[in-house]
Design a protein around this motif. Structure first.
Motif, PDB file in Angstrom:
ATOM      1  N   ARG A   8       4.807   4.664  -1.032  1.00 60.43           N
ATOM      2  CA  ARG A   8       5.419   3.567  -0.290  1.00 60.43           C
ATOM      3  C   ARG A   8       6.000   2.445  -1.160  1.00 60.43           C
ATOM      4  O   ARG A   8       6.717   1.586  -0.646  1.00 60.43           O
ATOM      5  CB  ARG A   8       4.384   2.975   0.673  1.00 60.43           C
ATOM      6  CG  ARG A   8       3.940   3.998   1.729  1.00 60.43           C
ATOM      7  CD  ARG A   8       3.124   3.378   2.827  1.00 60.43           C
ATOM      8  NE  ARG A   8       3.807   2.288   3.528  1.00 60.43           N
ATOM      9  CZ  ARG A   8       3.350   1.724   4.633  1.00 60.43           C
ATOM     10  NH1 ARG A   8       2.202   2.151   5.171  1.00 60.43           N
ATOM     11  NH2 ARG A   8       4.008   0.736   5.204  1.00 60.43           N
ATOM     12  N   HIS A  34       9.476  -8.118   1.780  1.00 55.96           N
ATOM     13  CA  HIS A  34       9.242  -7.760   3.179  1.00 55.96           C
ATOM     14  C   HIS A  34       8.717  -6.337   3.302  1.00 55.96           C
ATOM     15  O   HIS A  34       7.943  -6.032   4.213  1.00 55.96           O
ATOM     16  CB  HIS A  34      10.513  -7.962   3.994  1.00 55.96           C
ATOM     17  CG  HIS A  34      10.853  -9.415   4.201  1.00 55.96           C
ATOM     18  ND1 HIS A  34      10.237 -10.192   5.157  1.00 55.96           N
ATOM     19  CD2 HIS A  34      11.706 -10.230   3.543  1.00 55.96           C
ATOM     20  CE1 HIS A  34      10.702 -11.426   5.092  1.00 55.96           C
ATOM     21  NE2 HIS A  34      11.610 -11.482   4.124  1.00 55.96           N
ATOM     22  N   GLY A  35       9.103  -5.478   2.375  1.00 54.89           N
ATOM     23  CA  GLY A  35       8.548  -4.133   2.358  1.00 54.89           C
ATOM     24  C   GLY A  35       7.062  -4.155   2.021  1.00 54.89           C
ATOM     25  O   GLY A  35       6.269  -3.371   2.572  1.00 54.89           O
ATOM     26  N   TYR A  36       6.677  -5.066   1.128  1.00 55.58           N
ATOM     27  CA  TYR A  36       5.256  -5.214   0.800  1.00 55.58           C
ATOM     28  C   TYR A  36       4.460  -5.734   1.994  1.00 55.58           C
ATOM     29  O   TYR A  36       3.283  -5.383   2.178  1.00 55.58           O
ATOM     30  CB  TYR A  36       5.090  -6.158  -0.396  1.00 55.58           C
ATOM     31  CG  TYR A  36       5.390  -5.516  -1.733  1.00 55.58           C
ATOM     32  CD1 TYR A  36       4.375  -4.958  -2.503  1.00 55.58           C
ATOM     33  CD2 TYR A  36       6.689  -5.472  -2.227  1.00 55.58           C
ATOM     34  CE1 TYR A  36       4.645  -4.367  -3.726  1.00 55.58           C
ATOM     35  CE2 TYR A  36       6.974  -4.886  -3.447  1.00 55.58           C
ATOM     36  CZ  TYR A  36       5.943  -4.334  -4.190  1.00 55.58           C
ATOM     37  OH  TYR A  36       6.219  -3.735  -5.405  1.00 55.58           O
ATOM     38  N   LEU A  37       5.097  -6.562   2.812  1.00 55.91           N
ATOM     39  CA  LEU A  37       4.410  -7.099   3.984  1.00 55.91           C
ATOM     40  C   LEU A  37       4.019  -6.000   4.969  1.00 55.91           C
ATOM     41  O   LEU A  37       2.971  -6.072   5.621  1.00 55.91           O
ATOM     42  CB  LEU A  37       5.283  -8.138   4.691  1.00 55.91           C
ATOM     43  CG  LEU A  37       5.428  -9.499   3.999  1.00 55.91           C
ATOM     44  CD1 LEU A  37       6.410 -10.376   4.762  1.00 55.91           C
ATOM     45  CD2 LEU A  37       4.075 -10.193   3.874  1.00 55.91           C
ATOM     46  N   THR A  38       4.844  -4.979   5.084  1.00 50.09           N
ATOM     47  CA  THR A  38       4.494  -3.891   6.000  1.00 50.09           C
ATOM     48  C   THR A  38       3.278  -3.113   5.487  1.00 50.09           C
ATOM     49  O   THR A  38       2.439  -2.652   6.270  1.00 50.09           O
ATOM     50  CB  THR A  38       5.684  -2.926   6.195  1.00 50.09           C
ATOM     51  OG1 THR A  38       6.019  -2.314   4.948  1.00 50.09           O
ATOM     52  CG2 THR A  38       6.898  -3.669   6.737  1.00 50.09           C
ATOM     53  N   ILE A  39       3.184  -2.984   4.166  1.00 51.53           N
ATOM     54  CA  ILE A  39       2.002  -2.322   3.587  1.00 51.53           C
ATOM     55  C   ILE A  39       0.764  -3.183   3.826  1.00 51.53           C
ATOM     56  O   ILE A  39      -0.310  -2.666   4.166  1.00 51.53           O
ATOM     57  CB  ILE A  39       2.207  -2.065   2.084  1.00 51.53           C
ATOM     58  CG1 ILE A  39       3.421  -1.170   1.860  1.00 51.53           C
ATOM     59  CG2 ILE A  39       0.957  -1.421   1.475  1.00 51.53           C
ATOM     60  CD1 ILE A  39       3.794  -0.982   0.401  1.00 51.53           C
ATOM     61  N   LYS A  40       0.911  -4.492   3.657  1.00 47.82           N
ATOM     62  CA  LYS A  40      -0.206  -5.394   3.928  1.00 47.82           C
ATOM     63  C   LYS A  40      -0.676  -5.245   5.369  1.00 47.82           C
ATOM     64  O   LYS A  40      -1.884  -5.188   5.634  1.00 47.82           O
ATOM     65  CB  LYS A  40       0.208  -6.840   3.664  1.00 47.82           C
ATOM     66  CG  LYS A  40      -0.885  -7.850   4.001  1.00 47.82           C
ATOM     67  CD  LYS A  40      -0.437  -9.280   3.797  1.00 47.82           C
ATOM     68  CE  LYS A  40      -1.563 -10.258   4.152  1.00 47.82           C
ATOM     69  NZ  LYS A  40      -1.169 -11.675   3.962  1.00 47.82           N
ATOM     70  N   ALA A  41       0.260  -5.195   6.299  1.00 48.21           N
ATOM     71  CA  ALA A  41      -0.099  -5.069   7.710  1.00 48.21           C
ATOM     72  C   ALA A  41      -0.858  -3.772   7.981  1.00 48.21           C
ATOM     73  O   ALA A  41      -1.772  -3.737   8.805  1.00 48.21           O
ATOM     74  CB  ALA A  41       1.161  -5.127   8.574  1.00 48.21           C
ATOM     75  N   ASP A  42      -0.505  -2.708   7.278  1.00 46.92           N
ATOM     76  CA  ASP A  42      -1.137  -1.404   7.510  1.00 46.92           C
ATOM     77  C   ASP A  42      -2.493  -1.267   6.821  1.00 46.92           C
ATOM     78  O   ASP A  42      -3.384  -0.582   7.336  1.00 46.92           O
ATOM     79  CB  ASP A  42      -0.218  -0.280   7.017  1.00 46.92           C
ATOM     80  CG  ASP A  42       1.024  -0.122   7.874  1.00 46.92           C
ATOM     81  OD1 ASP A  42       1.012  -0.605   9.027  1.00 46.92           O
ATOM     82  OD2 ASP A  42       2.010   0.470   7.384  1.00 46.92           O
ATOM     83  N   TYR A  43      -2.653  -1.919   5.639  1.00 42.61           N
ATOM     84  CA  TYR A  43      -3.844  -1.665   4.823  1.00 42.61           C
ATOM     85  C   TYR A  43      -4.736  -2.891   4.597  1.00 42.61           C
ATOM     86  O   TYR A  43      -5.787  -2.770   3.955  1.00 42.61           O
ATOM     87  CB  TYR A  43      -3.438  -1.038   3.474  1.00 42.61           C
ATOM     88  CG  TYR A  43      -3.050   0.408   3.642  1.00 42.61           C
ATOM     89  CD1 TYR A  43      -3.998   1.427   3.558  1.00 42.61           C
ATOM     90  CD2 TYR A  43      -1.740   0.772   3.943  1.00 42.61           C
ATOM     91  CE1 TYR A  43      -3.656   2.756   3.745  1.00 42.61           C
ATOM     92  CE2 TYR A  43      -1.381   2.099   4.131  1.00 42.61           C
ATOM     93  CZ  TYR A  43      -2.344   3.085   4.036  1.00 42.61           C
ATOM     94  OH  TYR A  43      -2.009   4.407   4.232  1.00 42.61           O
ATOM     95  N   VAL A  67       1.733 -12.461   7.738  1.00 39.96           N
ATOM     96  CA  VAL A  67       0.983 -11.291   8.227  1.00 39.96           C
ATOM     97  C   VAL A  67      -0.518 -11.509   8.000  1.00 39.96           C
ATOM     98  O   VAL A  67      -1.114 -10.977   7.060  1.00 39.96           O
ATOM     99  CB  VAL A  67       1.435  -9.980   7.562  1.00 39.96           C
ATOM    100  CG1 VAL A  67       0.728  -8.790   8.222  1.00 39.96           C
ATOM    101  CG2 VAL A  67       2.941  -9.814   7.633  1.00 39.96           C
TER     102      VAL A  67
END
Length: 380
Positions: A252, A260-269, A309
């Motif tokens: 990922r 912003h791409g890192y934020l989606t990983i934060k939200a998931d993990y 997030v």
């Protein structure tokens, strides 16, 4: 039924009391209306602690008499590991260590009596002393798939037999140099991780796992651990690997991924953007230059200490459950009396989940003192 004699008080418990309250020897002597020289003799053990002073200290600091009569166990000796920054002072550190030892003794006592499982932690030697492999093995034991997120890191540790306390230091709201503390030891099969104060959810998750890394890898620790030591780096690597497996990072994250791409990983993990960047850099997925650029962007966005997030807070449950199981009704007072610790600390560390409604510390200490009087026949 014969009444029990009052156990002998230990002078080092007066030293612990001073550390917890940030008092000098002269300060405590004045509070107890004795000379500093006399108090020094008591703390060194060269003179016995008089019963009258014992009762006075108990009343002055709202502590059960048993606080002063318990003895140290081998698990309470040895170096502690801290997650802290340069703002910390020696007095802050002394208070944190003393409070941690109180919480650790409480957890160890009620965990053993409740019959809850001892900690079942892997031997790093079985995994080439590699934090990535140890994290992978522990994830598998917890029933997590290779890319599954950790839904609750605090409960995960509690299921491994590690106690967790948050907001350990409630006596000094301004001293936030320490984030967490643990005491790795071969002598303690019921270890505790303590967060010193409230921190954001993502920070809490990484921090409790970081301290778990110390408990796993540093049981032979001979001295203090600095913030840049190999032991600290290894603990961070373990925590990152448990929350965000390497295969997820490689799938990922890329050199061109934006914040912003890192934020989606934060939200998931449930791991902070800053920690994801460091993990990607350490795994060689992004370059050091790219990591530096992203960290600068984090700061310019105002995200370094206030990332978007939010990650849900996690509340420890095991300590409160064990106290309730062992003591039942009036659990806080009974635990304070038998373990020898302050009722207000138990209320703080269990979020008052032990009793509903939660009694106030004053009411509980009155009950504790009555328990003591019934047991020993001593007037307080």
């Amino acid at each position: 039924m014969a009444l029990e004699a009052l156990p002998r008080a230990h002078g080092q418990r007066l030293t612990a009391l001073r550390s917890i309250h940030g008092l000098t020897q002269a300060d405590l002597a004045a509070r107890l209306d004795v000379t500093q020289s006399f108090l020094s003799h008591l703390e060194r053990g060269s003179r016995p602690v008089p019963d009258t002073l014992l009762f006075q200290a108990s009343r002055e600091f709202n502590l059960p008499v048993s606080f002063f009569t318990i003895q140290l166990a081998p698990a309470e000796v040895g170096p502690v590991t801290f997650r802290k920054n340069s703002r910390t002072t020696a007095r802050d550190e002394g208070r944190i260590v003393a409070l941690y030892d109180e919480a650790a003794r409480l957890f160890r006592g009620v965990s053993e009596t409740s019959g809850y499982q001892a900690a079942d932690l892997p031997d790093p030697a079985d995994h080439d002393d590699d934090p990535e492999l140890v994290a992978e093995a522990m994830r598998a034991i917890a029933g997590l798939g290779p890319e599954d997120p950790v839904l609750n890191a605090t409960r995960a540790l509690e299921r491994f037999g590690i106690g967790v306390v948050d907001n350990l230091d409630h006596l000094n709201e301004d001293a936030r140099g320490h984030t967490a503390v643990s005491r790795p030891s071969h002598y303690n099969s019921r270890p505790l991780v303590a967060l010193v104060a409230d921190v954001p959810g993502a920070v809490k998750r990484l921090t409790v796992l970081h301290e778990a890394g110390h408990l796993i890898f540093d049981r032979d620790l001979s001295g203090p651990v600095s913030t840049r030591s190999p032991e600290e780096k290894r603990a961070y690597k373990f925590a990152g690997a448990y929350l965000l497996p390497e295969r997820v990072v490689r799938r990922r994250v890329s050199e061109t991924l934006n914040l912003h791409g890192y934020l989606t990983i934060k939200a998931d993990y449930g791991i902070s953007v800053g920690a994801i960047i460091i993990r990607a850099r350490d795994l060689g997925v992004i370059s050091a230059d790219r990591a530096r650029s992203l960290q600068i962007q984090l700061a310019s966005q105002g995200w370094r200490y206030n990332e978007p997030v939010p990650v849900a807070d996690e509340t420890p449950l095991l300590l409160g459950q064990a106290i309730r199981k062992v003591y039942g009704k009036q659990a806080i007072a009974k635990a304070a009396h038998e373990i020898g610790t302050a009722p207000e600390w138990i209320i703080q560390w269990t979020h008052a989940h032990v009793e509903t409604p939660s009694p106030g510390p004053g009411k509980v200490i009155d009950l504790v003192q009555r328990m003591h009087a019934r047991q020993t026949g001593q007037a307080i």
